[in-house]
Design a protein around this motif. Structure first.
Motif, PDB file in Angstrom:
ATOM      1  N   ASP A 235       0.842  -1.201   0.000  1.00  0.00           N
ATOM      2  CA  ASP A 235       0.000   0.000   0.000  1.00  0.00           C
ATOM      3  C   ASP A 235       0.875   1.250   0.000  1.00  0.00           C
ATOM      4  OD1 ASP A 235      -2.591   1.344   0.247  1.00  0.00           O
ATOM      5  OD2 ASP A 235      -1.905   1.902   2.248  1.00  0.00           O
ATOM      6  N   GLY A 236       0.575   2.191  -0.917  1.00  0.00           N
ATOM      7  CA  GLY A 236       1.327   3.436  -1.001  1.00  0.00           C
ATOM      8  C   GLY A 236       2.547   3.384  -1.888  1.00  0.00           C
ATOM      9  N   GLN A 237       2.871   2.214  -2.416  1.00  0.00           N
ATOM     10  CA  GLN A 237       4.061   2.074  -3.263  1.00  0.00           C
ATOM     11  C   GLN A 237       3.817   2.700  -4.633  1.00  0.00           C
ATOM     12  OE1 GLN A 237       5.647  -1.871  -3.241  1.00  0.00           O
ATOM     13  NE2 GLN A 237       7.031  -1.508  -4.944  1.00  0.00           N
ATOM     14  N   LYS A 238       4.889   3.261  -5.235  1.00  0.00           N
ATOM     15  CA  LYS A 238       4.801   3.886  -6.551  1.00  0.00           C
ATOM     16  C   LYS A 238       5.445   2.983  -7.607  1.00  0.00           C
ATOM     17  CE  LYS A 238       4.556   8.802  -5.382  1.00  0.00           C
ATOM     18  NZ  LYS A 238       5.146  10.143  -5.621  1.00  0.00           N
ATOM     19  N   ILE A 239       4.745   2.860  -8.733  1.00  0.00           N
ATOM     20  CA  ILE A 239       5.252   2.106  -9.874  1.00  0.00           C
ATOM     21  C   ILE A 239       5.638   3.108 -10.955  1.00  0.00           C
ATOM     22  CG2 ILE A 239       4.779   0.325 -11.582  1.00  0.00           C
ATOM     23  CD1 ILE A 239       4.749  -0.686  -8.727  1.00  0.00           C
ATOM     24  N   ARG A 240       6.865   3.050 -11.458  1.00  0.00           N
ATOM     25  CA  ARG A 240       7.342   3.998 -12.470  1.00  0.00           C
ATOM     26  C   ARG A 240       7.248   3.381 -13.859  1.00  0.00           C
ATOM     27  NH1 ARG A 240      12.486   4.440 -14.760  1.00  0.00           N
ATOM     28  NH2 ARG A 240      12.917   6.451 -15.773  1.00  0.00           N
ATOM     29  N   LEU A 241       6.606   4.122 -14.772  1.00  0.00           N
ATOM     30  CA  LEU A 241       6.511   3.713 -16.174  1.00  0.00           C
ATOM     31  C   LEU A 241       7.274   4.731 -17.007  1.00  0.00           C
ATOM     32  CD1 LEU A 241       2.735   2.735 -16.356  1.00  0.00           C
ATOM     33  CD2 LEU A 241       4.687   1.233 -16.019  1.00  0.00           C
ATOM     34  N   ALA A 242       8.450   4.362 -17.467  1.00  0.00           N
ATOM     35  CA  ALA A 242       9.301   5.286 -18.200  1.00  0.00           C
ATOM     36  C   ALA A 242       8.658   5.697 -19.524  1.00  0.00           C
ATOM     37  CB  ALA A 242      10.668   4.649 -18.455  1.00  0.00           C
ATOM     38  N   GLY A 243       8.705   7.014 -19.825  1.00  0.00           N
ATOM     39  CA  GLY A 243       8.237   7.518 -21.111  1.00  0.00           C
ATOM     40  C   GLY A 243       6.736   7.589 -21.280  1.00  0.00           C
ATOM     41  N   GLN A 244       5.969   7.373 -20.198  1.00  0.00           N
ATOM     42  CA  GLN A 244       4.509   7.400 -20.306  1.00  0.00           C
ATOM     43  C   GLN A 244       3.914   8.675 -19.709  1.00  0.00           C
ATOM     44  OE1 GLN A 244       2.616   5.371 -21.946  1.00  0.00           O
ATOM     45  NE2 GLN A 244       4.147   3.834 -22.443  1.00  0.00           N
ATOM     46  N   GLY A 245       4.754   9.673 -19.414  1.00  0.00           N
ATOM     47  CA  GLY A 245       4.270  10.929 -18.847  1.00  0.00           C
ATOM     48  C   GLY A 245       3.923  11.941 -19.915  1.00  0.00           C
ATOM     49  N   GLU A 246       4.053  13.223 -19.576  1.00  0.00           N
ATOM     50  CA  GLU A 246       3.711  14.294 -20.503  1.00  0.00           C
ATOM     51  C   GLU A 246       4.712  14.342 -21.647  1.00  0.00           C
ATOM     52  OE1 GLU A 246       3.647  19.131 -20.338  1.00  0.00           O
ATOM     53  OE2 GLU A 246       2.645  18.048 -18.719  1.00  0.00           O
ATOM     54  N   ALA A 247       4.214  14.616 -22.840  1.00  0.00           N
ATOM     55  CA  ALA A 247       5.065  14.644 -24.027  1.00  0.00           C
ATOM     56  C   ALA A 247       6.036  15.814 -23.975  1.00  0.00           C
ATOM     57  CB  ALA A 247       4.208  14.738 -25.288  1.00  0.00           C
ATOM     58  N   GLY A 248       7.252  15.601 -24.511  1.00  0.00           N
ATOM     59  CA  GLY A 248       8.207  16.690 -24.657  1.00  0.00           C
ATOM     60  C   GLY A 248       7.824  17.574 -25.837  1.00  0.00           C
ATOM     61  N   LEU A 249       8.346  18.790 -25.854  1.00  0.00           N
ATOM     62  CA  LEU A 249       8.006  19.733 -26.903  1.00  0.00           C
ATOM     63  C   LEU A 249       8.716  19.386 -28.200  1.00  0.00           C
ATOM     64  CD1 LEU A 249       6.466  22.373 -27.504  1.00  0.00           C
ATOM     65  CD2 LEU A 249       8.537  23.617 -26.869  1.00  0.00           C
ATOM     66  N   ARG A 250       7.955  19.279 -29.277  1.00  0.00           N
ATOM     67  CA  ARG A 250       8.474  19.025 -30.615  1.00  0.00           C
ATOM     68  C   ARG A 250       9.400  17.820 -30.687  1.00  0.00           C
ATOM     69  NH1 ARG A 250       9.612  24.914 -33.445  1.00  0.00           N
ATOM     70  NH2 ARG A 250       7.512  25.728 -33.214  1.00  0.00           N
ATOM     71  N   GLY A 251       8.910  16.707 -30.184  1.00  0.00           N
ATOM     72  CA  GLY A 251       9.653  15.463 -30.339  1.00  0.00           C
ATOM     73  C   GLY A 251      10.633  15.140 -29.246  1.00  0.00           C
ATOM     74  N   ALA A 252      10.788  16.012 -28.239  1.00  0.00           N
ATOM     75  CA  ALA A 252      11.692  15.703 -27.121  1.00  0.00           C
ATOM     76  C   ALA A 252      11.130  14.525 -26.330  1.00  0.00           C
ATOM     77  CB  ALA A 252      11.853  16.931 -26.226  1.00  0.00           C
ATOM     78  N   PRO A 253      11.964  13.836 -25.544  1.00  0.00           N
ATOM     79  CA  PRO A 253      11.491  12.657 -24.798  1.00  0.00           C
ATOM     80  C   PRO A 253      10.354  12.986 -23.847  1.00  0.00           C
ATOM     81  CG  PRO A 253      13.893  12.761 -24.800  1.00  0.00           C
ATOM     82  CD  PRO A 253      13.410  14.055 -25.372  1.00  0.00           C
ATOM     83  N   SER A 254       9.455  12.043 -23.675  1.00  0.00           N
ATOM     84  CA  SER A 254       8.351  12.214 -22.733  1.00  0.00           C
ATOM     85  C   SER A 254       8.833  12.000 -21.306  1.00  0.00           C
ATOM     86  CB  SER A 254       7.221  11.220 -23.050  1.00  0.00           C
ATOM     87  OG  SER A 254       6.685  11.446 -24.331  1.00  0.00           O
ATOM     88  N   GLY A 255       8.089  12.551 -20.357  1.00  0.00           N
ATOM     89  CA  GLY A 255       8.380  12.308 -18.947  1.00  0.00           C
ATOM     90  C   GLY A 255       7.916  10.923 -18.541  1.00  0.00           C
ATOM     91  N   ASP A 256       7.983  10.640 -17.269  1.00  0.00           N
ATOM     92  CA  ASP A 256       7.590   9.329 -16.761  1.00  0.00           C
ATOM     93  C   ASP A 256       6.231   9.397 -16.066  1.00  0.00           C
ATOM     94  OD1 ASP A 256      10.044   8.417 -17.643  1.00  0.00           O
ATOM     95  OD2 ASP A 256      11.011   8.701 -15.686  1.00  0.00           O
ATOM     96  N   LEU A 257       5.597   8.262 -15.966  1.00  0.00           N
ATOM     97  CA  LEU A 257       4.323   8.139 -15.257  1.00  0.00           C
ATOM     98  C   LEU A 257       4.578   7.387 -13.957  1.00  0.00           C
ATOM     99  CD1 LEU A 257       1.209   8.249 -15.011  1.00  0.00           C
ATOM    100  CD2 LEU A 257       1.133   6.132 -16.342  1.00  0.00           C
ATOM    101  N   PHE A 258       4.118   7.968 -12.839  1.00  0.00           N
ATOM    102  CA  PHE A 258       4.244   7.325 -11.541  1.00  0.00           C
ATOM    103  C   PHE A 258       2.849   6.958 -11.039  1.00  0.00           C
ATOM    104  CE2 PHE A 258       8.143   9.694 -12.010  1.00  0.00           C
ATOM    105  CZ  PHE A 258       9.099   8.864 -11.457  1.00  0.00           C
ATOM    106  N   VAL A 259       2.634   5.669 -10.824  1.00  0.00           N
ATOM    107  CA  VAL A 259       1.330   5.170 -10.377  1.00  0.00           C
ATOM    108  C   VAL A 259       1.430   4.803  -8.898  1.00  0.00           C
ATOM    109  CG1 VAL A 259      -0.485   3.464 -10.731  1.00  0.00           C
ATOM    110  CG2 VAL A 259       0.898   4.244 -12.682  1.00  0.00           C
TER     111      VAL A 259
END
Length: 390
Positions: free
Chosen positions: A249-273
């Motif tokens: 309970d309370g643990q975070k799972i990191r999904l690389a590259g599934q966050g907000e998109a970078g501007l004009r093709g830059a890498p996306s951020g990560d998603l933390f669940v």
């Protein structure tokens, strides 16, 4: 957006918290605002959508201790002697003063963008705007946080869950470049791809975002019709997330590259669940061990028995030895929560035996119990022998 606009933006005000707010206060404020302003809850409301973006942007900075520290230090710097004046120009500090060959380009790192100038600091902090040089790193998108709730047994055994999210994502038409398919952005001829230009006014030099390319360093002659040249679209998507066995309970799972998109093709951020685990009616948990309370009768403890108990993978028989005391913990090895990390395996199942006292007995049972009580006294057994000085 210019560097000055970023510096003057008050992220604390966006979230409605003070600059001394704790991380928990910032998180709670963001959750409430995000829930109220989410596009799914306000279909067609452009004001709510813009506010949702601003709140998410503020949370992306303030929820990260390192980014928050840089943001606070930067605002403090520009609020003092070396800040932009209210009139719009740069105001040299009255206390320390600057020499006549001072150039604000040195602060924003135009000449040495890769050497830790403030331009690098702002670029890393805000992931947009500001100075851009040929040697600078791409500005990745902001990290995104979300939550999900799992059943106790799902969390213990692992599960795959779909998450529906609405967030800035790479444009599917231009694949994040911002240019119409079949075309490409070109280097800005005014700033030569730097994103900034230098101007001299009297004894001072000024660096400011290039008006031609708006600080991006490139020009799109034929913008993508779907994202209007930004390379980003707000879209609702479903992400399939594999939650590993044994998540707590309370643990975070990191999904690389599934966050907000970078501007004009830059890498996306990560998603933390962040995973929340609901309670179970039978099982409890102590690290990698499962726990449960097993109701037994007095006669089962005295005489011994074998009782069927549940586990995550079916039922097993647990032997209760004769003369077992009420509250004793019986261990069933390898029947607990799967262990994470090298080595694998699983914890144990810890079974606590608890006497269930009948509320009512029939005449035969009552008479038999009285005979047993008499026989118990005759045998010399005293449950309170040595207790409380007796």
């Amino acid at each position: 957006m210019s560097q000055r606009e970023w510096i003057e933006k008050d992220f604390y005000k966006e979230l409605g918290v003070s600059s001394s707010a704790s991380q928990d206060e910032i998180k709670k404020a963001y959750r409430k605002l995000a829930r109220d302003l989410h596009p799914d809850a306000n279909p067609g409301d452009t004001k709510a959508e813009e506010r949702f973006k601003s709140v998410s942007e503020a949370h992306a900075v303030l929820s990260d201790p390192a980014k928050r520290k840089e943001y606070d230090e930067t605002r403090k710097l520009f609020a003092g002697g070396g800040a932009y004046g209210r009139g719009g120009g740069f105001t040299p500090g009255a206390g320390g003063g600057f020499s006549q060959d001072f150039n604000i380009g040195d602060i924003f790192g135009q000449a040495n963008a890769g050497d830790g100038g403030l331009g690098d600091l702002l670029g890393g902090l805000f992931n947009r705007g500001g100075t851009r040089t040929a040697g600078s790193r791409p500005r990745r998108g902001a990290d995104v946080e979300t939550e999900t709730t799992l059943g106790f047994r799902e969390a213990a055994q692992g599960v795959t869950v779909p998450l529906r999210m609405t967030s800035p994502s790479p444009c599917t038409t231009c694949h994040g470049s911002g240019a119409k398919p079949g075309t490409s952005p070109r280097v800005c001829p005014i700033c030569n791809g730097n994103g900034v230009i230098s101007r001299n006014q009297g004894a001072f030099g000024f660096s400011e975002p290039c008006d031609e390319c708006r600080g991006t360093g490139s020009i799109i002659d034929d913008p993508c019709v779907d994202c209007h040249g930004s390379g980003i679209q707000n879209r609702t998507r479903t992400i399939t997330v594999r939650i590993p066995p044994g998540v707590s309970d309370g643990q975070k799972i990191r999904l690389a590259g599934q966050g907000e998109a970078g501007l004009r093709g830059a890498p996306s951020g990560d998603l933390f669940v962040t995973v929340h685990v609901s309670q179970d009616k039978v099982f409890g948990r102590n690290g990698d061990d499962l726990t449960l309370v097993l109701p037994v009768s007095y006669s089962e403890l005295v005489l011994g028995t074998t009782v069927s108990v549940p586990t995550l993978e079916g039922r097993v028989g647990v032997k209760v030895p004769p003369g077992t005391a009420d509250g004793r913990i019986l261990r069933v090895r390898g029947r607990g929560v799967p262990k994470r990390g090298p080595g694998g395996g699983a914890g144990d199942l810890l079974v606590t035996v608890k006497v269930a006292v009948p509320q009512k007995l029939d005449d035969n049972a009552s008479e038999a119990l009285r005979r047993y009580a008499d026989a118990e006294k005759t045998s010399g057994f005293d449950p309170r022998a040595g207790w409380a000085g007796a």
